[in-house]
Design an enzyme around this catalytic site. Structure first.
Site, short mmCIF file in Angstrom:
data_model
loop_
_atom_site.label_atom_id
_atom_site.label_comp_id
_atom_site.label_asym_id
_atom_site.label_seq_id
_atom_site.Cartn_x
_atom_site.Cartn_y
_atom_site.Cartn_z
N ARG A 1 4.13 8.11 -3.81
CA ARG A 1 3.19 7.28 -3.05
C ARG A 1 2.49 6.41 -4.09
NH1 ARG A 1 -1.32 9.15 1.20
NH2 ARG A 1 0.47 8.68 2.49
N GLY B 1 2.60 6.18 6.74
CA GLY B 1 1.78 5.07 6.25
C GLY B 1 2.30 4.57 4.91
N ASN C 1 -7.63 7.28 15.10
CA ASN C 1 -6.85 6.21 15.71
C ASN C 1 -5.55 6.70 16.32
OD1 ASN C 1 -8.79 4.69 14.60
ND2 ASN C 1 -7.59 4.00 12.85
N ASP D 1 4.51 12.60 11.44
CA ASP D 1 3.88 12.10 10.21
C ASP D 1 4.67 12.62 9.04
OD1 ASP D 1 1.69 10.96 11.26
OD2 ASP D 1 0.43 12.74 11.10
N LYS E 1 2.56 3.30 16.31
CA LYS E 1 2.94 4.59 16.90
C LYS E 1 2.98 4.47 18.42
CE LYS E 1 1.34 8.05 13.61
NZ LYS E 1 0.51 9.25 13.47
P1 ATP Z 1 1.84 9.87 6.95
O1 ATP Z 1 1.71 8.94 8.10
O2 ATP Z 1 3.19 9.95 6.40
O3 ATP Z 1 1.19 11.18 7.13
P2 ATP Z 1 -0.37 8.98 5.82
O4 ATP Z 1 -0.95 9.07 7.17
O5 ATP Z 1 -0.93 9.87 4.79
O6 ATP Z 1 1.11 9.13 5.82
P3 ATP Z 1 -1.75 6.82 5.21
O7 ATP Z 1 -2.78 7.83 4.97
O8 ATP Z 1 -1.88 5.85 6.32
O9 ATP Z 1 -0.42 7.52 5.39
O10 ATP Z 1 -1.50 6.08 3.86
C1 ATP Z 1 -0.81 4.87 3.81
C2 ATP Z 1 -0.99 4.22 2.50
O11 ATP Z 1 -2.36 3.96 2.29
C3 ATP Z 1 -0.54 5.04 1.31
O12 ATP Z 1 0.77 4.76 0.99
C4 ATP Z 1 -1.45 4.56 0.23
O13 ATP Z 1 -0.93 3.40 -0.38
C5 ATP Z 1 -2.71 4.20 0.97
N1 ATP Z 1 -3.68 5.28 0.92
C6 ATP Z 1 -3.54 6.55 1.33
N2 ATP Z 1 -4.66 7.24 1.16
C7 ATP Z 1 -5.55 6.41 0.65
C8 ATP Z 1 -6.91 6.53 0.25
N3 ATP Z 1 -7.57 7.67 0.38
N4 ATP Z 1 -7.51 5.45 -0.25
C9 ATP Z 1 -6.86 4.30 -0.37
N5 ATP Z 1 -5.59 4.12 -0.02
C10 ATP Z 1 -4.93 5.15 0.48
#
Ligand code: ATP
Length: 960
Positions: A511, A576, A670, A329, A648
């Site tokens: 982000r 993400g 997930n 991640d 993944k």
């Molecule tokens: P990584 O996989 O690198 O750890 P992550 O798991 O934090 O990243 P996600 O959490 O899936 O990645 O976030 C993907 C996208 O979803 C972010 O780029 C952002 O645009 C959006 N996002 C992240 N957190 C939130 C939230 N709490 N509410 C709404 N959108 C979000």
């Protein structure tokens, strides 16, 4: 244990709080909780994770080794060799007790570690939300639940938001149960229908909520139906199981060798020959090996726990060694996960607003261009105001005490909340004005989140706030322009403009989140608010603007990524985030840039630039490829942006098809499938319980650098196991050679005279061998350990087998020369009869002296061999580790002591009368010491020559 009623579902929340002397808003006080823990006991099921001493004891007495020793004892008693039988009984008892104590300790360590990584509970104690081990939950605790949490105790729910719980394990119902807080009328409602209760061991599948624990441990419903859930994962690893099996194979070999002994002696079953057969059976078995492995592994997991990597399944110590790819991640693992909102863009502006501030401090300035703006002026802009509202309210994070860094929630949301606080518009500012009534939570699959808020007392309208990745743009049909809400005219022009801005922010490593809003009512929706679905809410939104959030990479990430590259391990970042954000961060920490060659040379010698798309792909692009197309890619992408849990899994499958060994990190619910599928599943300490339970290692600090430390530790343990396996097993090979060749030495009655007695062999294998083997097990990691590619091929590689037989032949051959010298060159050259027992001492003196010589030279070679095994290829005098060769010889204190003590310990048994002749079947020696010293020197020269040849001839990389 104190009794509590079981009709909480039929009681009101104030009633439950009163009965349990708790407060749904503040929780229990710590002192009271401690008192209740004593009163009600720990929140654990009986038999769960318990260590069963009887099972451990049974394991000790039912292994191949004990079997052989027991048979040997019985046979010794039958042939009336009581001294030997006595020694064998002592050995069996000693082995069983030592094995039991070691296994018990090892299991206790694993048990403690599993508890550390076991589900935790978020509870309110003294008004503050804290995370405690599920075992510490007591009746009265107020517990907060989120998606993926395993409910730690039976709870009466007092607050829910779209909460659904998967109760299949309790009720058998496959559909999750929707929860609410109203009390039920009927006391006898079945468990499946008690929708205001959450039961221990079930999982939150949607929404969130809060509940008061009403039953813990065995008093819970799950406790009542399962008096003994034993979910302890198997504590033996494939390696240990293979070695256990090997003991049985050796058992068969020893029987076979015994038959050979009898055959050579023309099936003459006299006592002498039977004892010979016993000696050979004992020589085959590496008596100390399994115990040493258990201890070394237990020490290894303890060390890893100190380095913040908690091993949940011992198997990981073996599966880490061959890992070729780590899929990590980004957020919180490669980056600090401590986010700060730094940029805001609204459609009416050319540039972004810049937000300053330190950490979670709720103060900071906001500037546009060169101008620093004050809060009032900024908020006068309706668009900006709405965006701040969205940041504060479409948000589940809480700022408890920002100055002390006391914050709670998802880092992205904390950043948004802190930003809102900076404009005095944090969540508390909306108390009494707006209230969240419906939540469609964020998930890494949906990548957006919506919150519906009611406007308390002011209107019947509801505000919908949505934030998320670019997919929010798809559900916007209006855009805010200053004060006005306008229909989006030319959609492609709009998207082009917004995407250009997103790209601009993302390439800076930010982000980017899209924010949107809609005001609506039950009337215009055509149904009551409780019935609104995600699809009803997430449509026709008004685009408010973008926010850019910085998550600085951890300083150690770059170094760790480099270490992985040095160790031949590829690092993939599955995030993400947006492609450009991912690319910026991946470049910053060196995942991209120095791993693949920047160019390829094709068969015509023409240089072609490696296309970037191969290194960075979005999940969409990757998922659009068929498996065949993925397999046709020269390299799998190093970065997958906008990654979903399903991607993944595809990535792991693609790696497996390429015969790679993959480690995968994850924290969400997930992520469980990919964590399970990976060869090494790594969950984050702060991640969901489901993720933790699907993984082999849990990182308490969520840090990528810890994964690399764990990899290093795994490699160290594995390479040390190899070392002591060579050490112990080559001695067995040597002993077998001696006894097989020894069959040719027959006395005047045609009976083979053994060059080594059973007790001598046992003494060597157990007393002499075990401590140095253990000292090899605790050897520090070689400096080259992370400079060689992953080693496939398991423990018993060709090289290891070759080493075992080479050293075994050196030792066996040399002591046979000793035997020949003492008996034939310097002795009278005759083998008297009855020399396998102590009935003909005078005539057997030469044979007995020869045996002492053998024991001592074999023992000393065996001890010197421990030093050989420190490096299976490098010379004993290697400078590896620094400090010159002498320092290197004495730096492993346990080795020094075990060699010194091991060298001296057998000497008294050569000289103490009766003990030497009757038990060891040996006698005092004098001039023979010269032969002993000479053979050890020759062994040393042979070993060094052998290693020199290996270094010259073997091309495969090896840890020095
Ligand atoms: P990584 O996989 O690198 O750890 P992550 O798991 O934090 O990243 P996600 O959490 O899936 O990645 O976030 C993907 C996208 O979803 C972010 O780029 C952002 O645009 C959006 N996002 C992240 N957190 C939130 C939230 N709490 N509410 C709404 N959108 C979000």
């Amino acid at each position: 244990m104190a009794e509590l009623p079981d009709d909480f579902h039929a009681r009101s929340i104030p009633d439950v709080s009163k009965l349990l002397e708790t407060d749904a808003e503040v929780g229990l006080g710590s002192a009271k909780a401690a008192e209740l823990l004593v009163k009600y006991g720990r929140n654990e099921l009986q038999g769960q994770r318990g260590i069963n001493p009887w099972r451990i004891l049974l394991q000790q007495v039912t292994n191949g080794l004990t079997l052989i020793l027991t048979i040997a004892t019985v046979v010794s008693i039958v042939v009336e060799d009581y001294a030997e039988a006595g020694v064998l009984i002592i050995v069996i008892l000693f082995n069983t007790i030592v094995g039991f104590v070691q296994d018990f300790r090892a299991e206790r360590t694993m048990d403690a570690l599993r508890k550390m990584a076991s589900p935790s509970a978020k509870v309110l104690r003294d008004g503050v939300q804290t995370r405690i081990s599920s075992g510490d939950v007591v009746p009265g605790d107020v517990i907060i639940f989120e998606v993926g949490d395993i409910i730690p105790a039976d709870c009466r729910l007092c607050d829910v938001l779209n909460m659904e719980i998967d109760e299949a394990m309790l009720t058998g119902e496959s559909m999750p149960a929707m929860k609410s807080v109203e009390s039920l009328q009927a006391k006898d409602t079945t468990i499946g229908d008690r929708f205001n209760m959450a039961y221990s061991s079930t999982t939150v599948s949607k929404g969130r909520g809060k509940g008061i624990a009403v039953a813990t441990g065995m008093a819970t419903e799950i406790g009542k139906i399962s008096t003994a859930i034993d979910e302890t994962p198997s504590s033996t690893t494939p390696l240990q199981r293979r070695l256990n099996k090997m003991a049985y194979v050796l058992f068969v070999i020893s029987i076979f060798l015994a038959v050979i002994v009898f055959a050579v002696n023309k099936f003459n079953f006299n006592t002498e020959i039977i004892i010979y057969a016993i000696a050979l059976s004992i020589a085959v078995i590496p008596e100390g090996l399994i115990a040493v492995i258990t201890v070394v592994m237990a020490l290894g997991v303890k060390r890893m726990a100190r380095q913040n990597a908690i091993v949940r399944k011992l198997v990981v110590l073996e599966s880490m060694q061959p890992v070729t790819n780590i899929c990590s991640d980004k957020t919180g693992t490669l980056t600090q996960g401590k986010m700060a909102l730094t940029n805001v863009w609204i459609p009416s502006k050319e540039e972004t607003y810049r937000i300053s501030g330190q950490g979670y401090e709720t103060t900071g300035s906001i500037s546009y261009g060169d101008e620093v703006l004050d809060a009032k002026r900024i908020l006068a802009d309706e668009n900006f105001h709405r965006l701040v509202e969205c940041s504060a309210l479409c948000n589940t994070a809480n700022i408890i005490e920002s100055s002390k860094g006391k914050v709670w929630g998802d880092p992205t949301e904390i950043a948004l909340q802190v930003f809102a606080y900076k404009l005095q518009m944090g969540k508390p500012a909306f108390l009494g004005l707006k209230e969240a009534v419906l939540e469609f939570p964020f998930s890494s699959a949906s990548k957006r989140m919506s919150m519906v808020c009611s406007n308390l007392g002011t209107s019947d309208d509801f505000d919908i706030y949505t934030k998320g990745a670019e997919n929010v743009l798809e559900i916007c049909d209006k855009v805010m322009d200053g004060e006005m809400v306008k229909q989006i005219g030319d959609r492609s022009e709009f998207l082009e403009k917004v995407h250009a801005q997103i790209e601009l922010m993302a390439t800076q490593g930010l982000r980017v989140l899209v924010t949107a809003h809609r005001r609506t009512s039950e009337q215009s929706m055509g149904k009551p608010m409780e019935k609104w679905e995600r699809g009803d809410v997430e449509k026709s939104l008004t685009f408010l603007g973008l926010v850019g959030i910085r998550d600085t990479p951890r300083v150690e990430s770059k170094i760790s990524v480099q270490q992985c590259h040095d160790a031949g391990i590829k690092v993939h970042m599955l995030t993400g985030d947006h492609k450009s954000t991912a690319l910026a961060i991946a470049t910053e920490i060196g995942i991209i840039g120095n791993q693949l060659p920047p160019s390829d040379v094709n068969t015509d010698g023409v240089e072609t630039i490696v296309p970037m798309y191969r290194e960075v792909m979005t999940a969409g692009e990757f998922d659009a490829l068929s498996n065949d197309e993925v397999d046709a890619l020269e390299e799998l992408p190093l970065v997958i942006a906008r990654c979903t849990p399903a991607t993944k899994v595809r990535m792991i499958e693609a790696l497996h098809r390429r015969k790679k060994y993959a480690a995968m990190t994850g924290d969400g619910v997930n992520d469980a499938p990919s964590l399970k599928k990976a060869d090494v599943g790594i969950a984050m300490g702060a991640g969901s319980d489901v993720a933790k339970q699907s993984s082999e290692i849990v990182l308490t600090d969520n840090n990528f650098a810890t994964i690399v430390l764990a990899m290093k530790e795994g490699r160290r343990i594995f390479s040390n196991i190899k070392k002591f396996v060579v050490h112990l097993m080559s001695t067995n090979v040597g002993q077998v050679i001696v006894l097989i060749v020894g069959l040719a030495f027959q006395d005047s009655e045609g009976v083979s005279v053994f060059p080594l007695s059973p007790v001598q062999i046992l003494f060597m294998n157990m007393v002499t061998g075990t401590p140095p083997a253990m000292s090899l097990g605790i050897e520090p990691a070689s400096s080259s350990i992370m400079h060689v590619p992953p080693q496939l091929g398991g423990l018993f590689t060709k090289e290891l087998m070759m080493d075992m037989f080479a050293y075994g032949s050196f030792m066996g051959g040399l002591v046979l020369i000793d035997w020949t010298l003492v008996i034939y060159a310097f002795g009278h050259g005759r083998l008297a009869f009855d020399c396998n027992d102590d009935s003909n001492l005078n005539a057997c003196d030469t044979v007995f002296r020869a045996r002492s010589t053998l024991l001592m030279s074999f023992t000393w070679m065996f001890l010197l061999h421990a030093y050989n095994c420190r490096h299976l290829r490098a010379s004993l005098f290697t400078k590896e580790g620094g400090g010159g060769s002498f320092k290197r010889l004495v730096d492993n204190k346990l080795m020094v002591w075990s060699v010194v003590v091991g060298a001296l310990l057998p000497i008294p048994f050569v000289y103490i009368p009766t003990v030497n002749t009757n038990i060891f079947k040996q006698a005092s020696i004098t001039w023979e010491w010269g032969i002993i010293v000479a053979s050890v020197l020759v062994f040393f020269v042979l070993s060094e020559t052998y290693k020199l040849l290996k270094r010259k001839l073997m091309k495969t990389p090896y840890v020095l």
